[in-house]
Design a protein around this motif. Sequence first.
Motif, short mmCIF file in Angstrom:
data_model
loop_
_atom_site.label_atom_id
_atom_site.label_comp_id
_atom_site.label_asym_id
_atom_site.label_seq_id
_atom_site.Cartn_x
_atom_site.Cartn_y
_atom_site.Cartn_z
N VAL A 158 1.19 -13.47 4.68
CA VAL A 158 0.77 -12.08 4.83
C VAL A 158 1.95 -11.19 4.45
CG1 VAL A 158 -0.93 -12.52 6.65
CG2 VAL A 158 1.43 -11.98 7.27
N LEU A 159 1.62 -9.99 3.94
CA LEU A 159 2.67 -9.04 3.60
C LEU A 159 3.17 -8.41 4.90
CD1 LEU A 159 1.13 -7.18 0.51
CD2 LEU A 159 2.65 -9.14 0.53
N PRO A 160 4.48 -8.39 5.12
CA PRO A 160 5.00 -7.87 6.39
C PRO A 160 4.85 -6.36 6.52
CG PRO A 160 6.80 -8.45 4.91
CD PRO A 160 5.54 -8.90 4.23
N ASP A 161 4.73 -5.66 5.39
CA ASP A 161 4.66 -4.20 5.44
C ASP A 161 3.26 -3.66 5.17
OD1 ASP A 161 4.82 -5.13 2.86
OD2 ASP A 161 6.00 -3.45 2.10
N GLY A 162 2.24 -4.42 5.52
CA GLY A 162 0.86 -3.99 5.29
C GLY A 162 0.54 -2.62 5.87
N PRO A 163 0.89 -2.35 7.16
CA PRO A 163 0.58 -1.04 7.72
C PRO A 163 1.28 0.10 6.96
CG PRO A 163 1.02 -2.62 9.47
CD PRO A 163 1.37 -3.30 8.18
N GLU A 164 2.52 -0.12 6.53
CA GLU A 164 3.24 0.91 5.79
C GLU A 164 2.60 1.14 4.41
OE1 GLU A 164 5.25 3.14 6.37
OE2 GLU A 164 6.07 3.74 4.43
N ILE A 165 2.17 0.06 3.77
CA ILE A 165 1.47 0.19 2.48
C ILE A 165 0.21 1.04 2.67
CG2 ILE A 165 0.07 -1.08 0.79
CD1 ILE A 165 2.07 -3.42 1.10
N MET A 166 -0.56 0.77 3.71
CA MET A 166 -1.80 1.52 3.94
C MET A 166 -1.52 2.97 4.29
SD MET A 166 -4.30 -0.26 3.09
CE MET A 166 -5.63 0.80 3.61
N ARG A 204 0.96 4.81 3.20
CA ARG A 204 1.29 5.53 1.96
C ARG A 204 0.07 5.63 1.05
NH1 ARG A 204 5.63 2.36 -0.47
NH2 ARG A 204 5.65 3.96 -2.06
N TYR A 205 -0.73 4.59 1.02
CA TYR A 205 -1.94 4.59 0.19
C TYR A 205 -2.91 5.68 0.66
CZ TYR A 205 -6.10 2.42 -2.02
OH TYR A 205 -7.23 2.16 -2.76
N ALA A 206 -2.97 5.87 1.98
CA ALA A 206 -3.90 6.86 2.54
C ALA A 206 -3.53 8.29 2.17
CB ALA A 206 -3.95 6.72 4.07
N GLN A 207 -2.31 8.48 1.67
CA GLN A 207 -1.90 9.82 1.27
C GLN A 207 -2.43 10.19 -0.12
OE1 GLN A 207 2.35 9.54 1.72
NE2 GLN A 207 2.26 9.80 3.94
N LEU A 208 -2.88 9.20 -0.87
CA LEU A 208 -3.44 9.46 -2.20
C LEU A 208 -4.82 10.08 -2.07
CD1 LEU A 208 -2.64 6.08 -4.00
CD2 LEU A 208 -1.49 8.26 -4.34
N GLU A 209 -5.22 10.84 -3.09
CA GLU A 209 -6.60 11.31 -3.14
C GLU A 209 -7.48 10.07 -3.33
OE1 GLU A 209 -7.85 12.96 -6.83
OE2 GLU A 209 -9.59 13.95 -5.97
N ARG A 210 -8.42 9.86 -2.41
CA ARG A 210 -9.29 8.69 -2.52
C ARG A 210 -10.74 9.12 -2.31
NH1 ARG A 210 -7.79 4.42 1.54
NH2 ARG A 210 -7.53 6.25 2.85
N LYS A 211 -11.61 8.48 -3.04
CA LYS A 211 -13.05 8.75 -2.90
C LYS A 211 -13.77 7.42 -2.98
CE LYS A 211 -12.99 13.13 -5.49
NZ LYS A 211 -13.55 13.81 -6.68
N THR A 212 -15.01 7.43 -2.52
CA THR A 212 -15.83 6.22 -2.65
C THR A 212 -16.27 6.07 -4.10
OG1 THR A 212 -17.91 7.36 -2.22
CG2 THR A 212 -16.70 6.54 -0.29
N VAL A 213 -16.75 4.90 -4.45
CA VAL A 213 -17.26 4.66 -5.81
C VAL A 213 -18.37 5.66 -6.13
CG1 VAL A 213 -18.47 3.02 -7.30
CG2 VAL A 213 -16.61 2.23 -5.82
N ALA A 214 -19.28 5.85 -5.16
CA ALA A 214 -20.41 6.78 -5.40
C ALA A 214 -19.88 8.19 -5.66
CB ALA A 214 -21.35 6.76 -4.20
N GLU A 215 -18.83 8.57 -4.95
CA GLU A 215 -18.28 9.92 -5.16
C GLU A 215 -17.61 10.04 -6.53
OE1 GLU A 215 -17.39 11.13 -0.50
OE2 GLU A 215 -15.86 10.07 -1.65
N TRP A 216 -16.86 8.98 -6.93
CA TRP A 216 -16.26 9.04 -8.27
C TRP A 216 -17.37 9.07 -9.31
CZ3 TRP A 216 -11.65 10.72 -8.52
CH2 TRP A 216 -10.64 10.32 -7.66
N LEU A 217 -18.40 8.26 -9.12
CA LEU A 217 -19.51 8.21 -10.08
C LEU A 217 -20.20 9.57 -10.19
CD1 LEU A 217 -21.21 4.79 -9.31
CD2 LEU A 217 -20.42 5.54 -11.55
#
Length: 152
Positions: free
Chosen positions: A116-124, A126-139
């Motif tokens: 397992v990656l030891p920094d999983g929570p930190e990765i998530m 930082r990832y959560a700071q990106l603009e993210r949308k669901t597939v349906a929303e991007w579509l």
Amino acid sequence: MTRDELLAIYSRIPTESTCRDCHECAIRCSGAIPLARSEWEGIAAYIETHMSDLEFESLLAQDKRFEVADGVWEEFCILYDVVALRCAVYPVRPLVCRLLGHVEFMPCPLSRVPSVLPDGPEIMRRYAQLERKTVAEWLAGEPRRGCGPRGA
Ligand code: SF4
């Protein structure tokens, strides 16, 4: 987090041979997962080159519902192919799908993935700071590949 940083994280996630032909975690391919713009662009390009319009429309039209318990229903991810029993965009799947089995908070259901990656929570985080949308929303934002009839 930049696109290059995201790709660097991808490269740290082992492609475990223990996963081959195992679909035990497919039930986790449920709901509307959020993904970053660069991930969506990669998926859209993959769809464009690997699927005909008819194949893509058939994928979207599949009945994705499945019963998890008596009377309790969930839906597979819009990109999960319930006929082929696989992710239709697996080579370009987003980060959260790649992390499944490789972080403590999303373990392999069969405990087959040893690392397992030891920094999983930190990765998530930082990832959560990106603009993210669901597939349906991007579509929905793409006139050519809207959820309705193509070109509408
Ligand atoms: S993108 Fe693919 S791997 Fe990720 S949840 Fe959807 S079907 Fe599963």
